[in-house]
Design a protein around this motif. Structure first.
Motif, PDB file in Angstrom:
ATOM      1  N   UNK A  38       0.690  -1.130   0.055  1.00  0.00           N
ATOM      2  CA  UNK A  38      -0.171  -0.131   0.143  1.00  0.00           C
ATOM      3  C   UNK A  38       0.911   1.371  -0.128  1.00  0.00           C
ATOM      4  N   UNK A  39       0.492   2.014  -0.855  1.00  0.00           N
ATOM      5  CA  UNK A  39       1.224   3.601  -0.770  1.00  0.00           C
ATOM      6  C   UNK A  39       0.927   4.226   0.428  1.00  0.00           C
ATOM      7  N   UNK A  40       1.597   5.196   1.289  1.00  0.00           N
ATOM      8  CA  UNK A  40       1.357   5.797   2.402  1.00  0.00           C
ATOM      9  C   UNK A  40       0.402   6.620   2.068  1.00  0.00           C
ATOM     10  N   UNK A  41      -0.666   6.853   3.220  1.00  0.00           N
ATOM     11  CA  UNK A  41      -1.372   7.925   2.993  1.00  0.00           C
ATOM     12  C   UNK A  41      -1.052   9.271   3.561  1.00  0.00           C
ATOM     13  N   UNK A  42      -1.243  10.365   2.879  1.00  0.00           N
ATOM     14  CA  UNK A  42      -0.830  11.574   3.455  1.00  0.00           C
ATOM     15  C   UNK A  42      -1.546  12.266   4.489  1.00  0.00           C
ATOM     16  N   UNK A  43      -0.918  12.656   5.504  1.00  0.00           N
ATOM     17  CA  UNK A  43      -1.378  13.213   6.694  1.00  0.00           C
ATOM     18  C   UNK A  43      -1.257  14.676   6.457  1.00  0.00           C
ATOM     19  N   UNK A  44      -2.003  15.444   7.341  1.00  0.00           N
ATOM     20  CA  UNK A  44      -2.023  17.067   7.240  1.00  0.00           C
ATOM     21  C   UNK A  44      -0.568  17.604   7.099  1.00  0.00           C
ATOM     22  N   UNK A  45       0.302  17.159   7.743  1.00  0.00           N
ATOM     23  CA  UNK A  45       1.581  17.773   7.679  1.00  0.00           C
ATOM     24  C   UNK A  45       2.653  17.248   6.829  1.00  0.00           C
ATOM     25  N   UNK A  46       2.355  16.356   5.845  1.00  0.00           N
ATOM     26  CA  UNK A  46       2.964  15.625   5.155  1.00  0.00           C
ATOM     27  C   UNK A  46       3.382  15.894   3.687  1.00  0.00           C
ATOM     28  N   UNK A  47       4.410  15.382   3.272  1.00  0.00           N
ATOM     29  CA  UNK A  47       4.719  15.501   1.740  1.00  0.00           C
ATOM     30  C   UNK A  47       4.947  14.060   1.254  1.00  0.00           C
ATOM     31  N   UNK A  48       4.136  13.751   0.098  1.00  0.00           N
ATOM     32  CA  UNK A  48       4.445  12.416  -0.432  1.00  0.00           C
ATOM     33  C   UNK A  48       5.449  12.605  -1.669  1.00  0.00           C
ATOM     34  N   UNK A  49       6.507  11.844  -1.855  1.00  0.00           N
ATOM     35  CA  UNK A  49       7.587  12.168  -2.663  1.00  0.00           C
ATOM     36  C   UNK A  49       7.553  10.912  -3.526  1.00  0.00           C
ATOM     37  N   UNK A  50       7.445  11.238  -4.888  1.00  0.00           N
ATOM     38  CA  UNK A  50       7.673  10.129  -6.034  1.00  0.00           C
ATOM     39  C   UNK A  50       9.041   9.983  -5.957  1.00  0.00           C
ATOM     40  N   UNK A  51       9.452   8.836  -5.443  1.00  0.00           N
ATOM     41  CA  UNK A  51      10.996   8.837  -5.390  1.00  0.00           C
ATOM     42  C   UNK A  51      11.739   8.484  -6.851  1.00  0.00           C
ATOM     43  N   UNK A  52      12.640   9.308  -7.110  1.00  0.00           N
ATOM     44  CA  UNK A  52      13.464   8.766  -8.320  1.00  0.00           C
ATOM     45  C   UNK A  52      14.933   8.252  -7.731  1.00  0.00           C
ATOM     46  N   UNK A  53      15.590   8.665  -6.890  1.00  0.00           N
ATOM     47  CA  UNK A  53      16.811   8.289  -6.424  1.00  0.00           C
ATOM     48  C   UNK A  53      16.883   8.086  -4.760  1.00  0.00           C
ATOM     49  N   UNK A  54      17.192   6.898  -4.348  1.00  0.00           N
ATOM     50  CA  UNK A  54      17.418   6.785  -2.966  1.00  0.00           C
ATOM     51  C   UNK A  54      19.048   6.648  -2.569  1.00  0.00           C
ATOM     52  N   UNK A  55      19.438   6.842  -1.430  1.00  0.00           N
ATOM     53  CA  UNK A  55      20.650   6.518  -0.884  1.00  0.00           C
ATOM     54  C   UNK A  55      20.760   5.135  -0.683  1.00  0.00           C
ATOM     55  N   UNK A  56      22.124   4.411  -0.774  1.00  0.00           N
ATOM     56  CA  UNK A  56      22.193   3.340  -0.110  1.00  0.00           C
ATOM     57  C   UNK A  56      23.446   3.483   0.935  1.00  0.00           C
ATOM     58  N   UNK A  57      23.384   3.090   2.148  1.00  0.00           N
ATOM     59  CA  UNK A  57      24.534   3.557   3.091  1.00  0.00           C
ATOM     60  C   UNK A  57      24.753   2.290   4.069  1.00  0.00           C
ATOM     61  N   UNK A  58      25.817   2.450   4.720  1.00  0.00           N
ATOM     62  CA  UNK A  58      26.335   1.262   5.457  1.00  0.00           C
ATOM     63  C   UNK A  58      25.253   1.050   6.713  1.00  0.00           C
ATOM     64  N   UNK A  59      24.407   2.032   7.199  1.00  0.00           N
ATOM     65  CA  UNK A  59      23.609   1.767   8.207  1.00  0.00           C
ATOM     66  C   UNK A  59      22.341   1.301   7.671  1.00  0.00           C
ATOM     67  N   UNK A  60      22.174   1.282   6.385  1.00  0.00           N
ATOM     68  CA  UNK A  60      21.004   0.296   5.918  1.00  0.00           C
ATOM     69  C   UNK A  60      21.220  -1.020   6.089  1.00  0.00           C
ATOM     70  N   UNK A  61      22.492  -1.514   5.934  1.00  0.00           N
ATOM     71  CA  UNK A  61      22.921  -3.116   6.198  1.00  0.00           C
ATOM     72  C   UNK A  61      22.620  -3.307   7.598  1.00  0.00           C
ATOM     73  N   UNK A  62      23.125  -2.474   8.599  1.00  0.00           N
ATOM     74  CA  UNK A  62      22.936  -2.728   9.976  1.00  0.00           C
ATOM     75  C   UNK A  62      21.589  -2.828  10.255  1.00  0.00           C
ATOM     76  N   UNK A  63      20.613  -1.720   9.700  1.00  0.00           N
ATOM     77  CA  UNK A  63      19.172  -1.870   9.970  1.00  0.00           C
ATOM     78  C   UNK A  63      18.519  -3.101   9.301  1.00  0.00           C
TER      79      UNK A  63
END
Length: 330
Positions: A38-63
């Motif tokens: 499911x796509x996230x539902x937008x709350x009153x104070x939110x911005x929904x971003x259509x992602x083009x690029x995401x970072x991949x980092x060492x903490x992603x593997x830890x997580x």
């Protein structure tokens, strides 16, 4: 804002879907899988971003392995979406959001444990943590920038150095490090970059550092004392270990050492200079953007992987590379 739509045939409320890379449990690279959720539902104070690029980092593997489970006081929920940094375009905004328009290029830092991450077609972020992508910056670079750049900027803020004072950036060819080199030079600080590999030294020199050395080949303590015979005014440490610990003896007793939370291992013996542990300030994007617009700041992208090859991106985290890794999502 209710993002659900009504099915014309049945009258049932349908939640829009999106493609994402998810975890159904924490573990190794094989736990990463792609499917529609499911796509996230937008709350009153939110911005929904259509992602083009995401970072991949060492903490992603830890997580991914579960080491952040419960750390932020939030129970982990599955399917779990990784990804702390991204850039793309505004897809929707909440009713209280007036700063952004649909279609604008934006980037953001998020915390996947609380809102879900950016390894997905859409990411939801509170508007206060969203910023426009500077005109001169490619979206790919912006997508891998936020947490590293904000961590670098926050560390320099804590150190409070004046122009011509001396700073050692340890780990200067990594994500936080190569951005810290540029931010420090923009402020007129004299920078000794301790990088990794010939390519890391080359990158640091190209980014304008006053001197750059390979921490694997050179006696860092001796080089630091040659760079600043009276002792360094400060250090920013983005990679821990025995070499980093020894090199900190070059910092004046009255100096300061910025140590981002999550950089391990901690020193076995505390250096004489004051060590400041800290997190990046997620709302410092206006100041960061001003520096980007006024300088030649860049995010060095070592490799970009399509979302279908996210497993290869996580394997690459164990390889030698300089700068950042990125995921092409949209």
């Amino acid at each position: 804002m209710d993002s659900r739509v009504q099915d014309a045939a049945s009258g049932a409320r349908v939640v829009p879907q999106m493609n994402a890379v998810v975890l159904d449990r924490f573990g190794g690279i094989d736990e990463l899988s792609s499917r529609r959720i499911p796509r996230p539902e937008v709350g009153d104070d939110d911005v929904l971003i259509r992602v083009e690029y995401a970072g991949v980092a060492s903490w992603d593997a830890v997580e991914r392995e579960g080491y952040y489970d419960g750390v932020f006081g939030i129970a982990s929920a599955f399917p779990y979406v990784l990804g702390w940094d991204a850039a793309g375009t505004v897809a929707a905004v909440g009713r209280n959001v007036t700063r952004f328009e649909v279609g604008e290029r934006v980037y953001a830092a998020t915390m996947p444990a609380s809102r879900g991450g950016f390894y997905a077609e859409y990411g939801l972020v509170e508007a206060e943590f969203v910023a426009r992508v500077p005109d001169r910056m490619p979206t790919e670079q912006a997508g891998a920038m936020a947490w590293d750049a904000l961590t670098a900027l926050s560390g320099l803020d804590l150190l409070g150095l004046r122009p011509d004072e001396t700073l050692m950036v340890f780990g200067a060819s990594g994500g936080v490090g190569h951005m810290a080199v540029q931010l420090a030079r923009h402020s007129g600080i004299r920078v000794l970059a301790v990088a990794s590999g010939d390519d890391g030294v080359t990158l640091a020199r190209r980014l304008g550092t006053d001197d750059a050395i390979d921490g694997r080949k050179v006696d860092v303590l001796a080089a630091a004392l040659e760079f600043a015979p009276g002792g360094l005014d400060a250090a920013l440490v983005t990679a821990g270990g025995e070499t980093a610990e020894r090199s900190l003896r070059a910092v004046k007793d009255s100096g300061r050492i910025a140590w981002p939370n999550g950089v391990v291992p901690d020193p076995v013996t505390s250096p004489a200079a004051k060590v400041i542990h800290y997190d990046g300030d997620r709302i410092a994007t206006d100041r960061l953007n001003a520096i980007i617009e006024a300088s030649s700041f860049e995010v060095h992208i070592a490799r970009t992987f399509p979302m279908a090859r996210v497993a290869d991106a996580h394997r690459a985290l164990n390889d030698h590379y300089v700068g950042k890794l990125a995921l092409k999502v949209g």
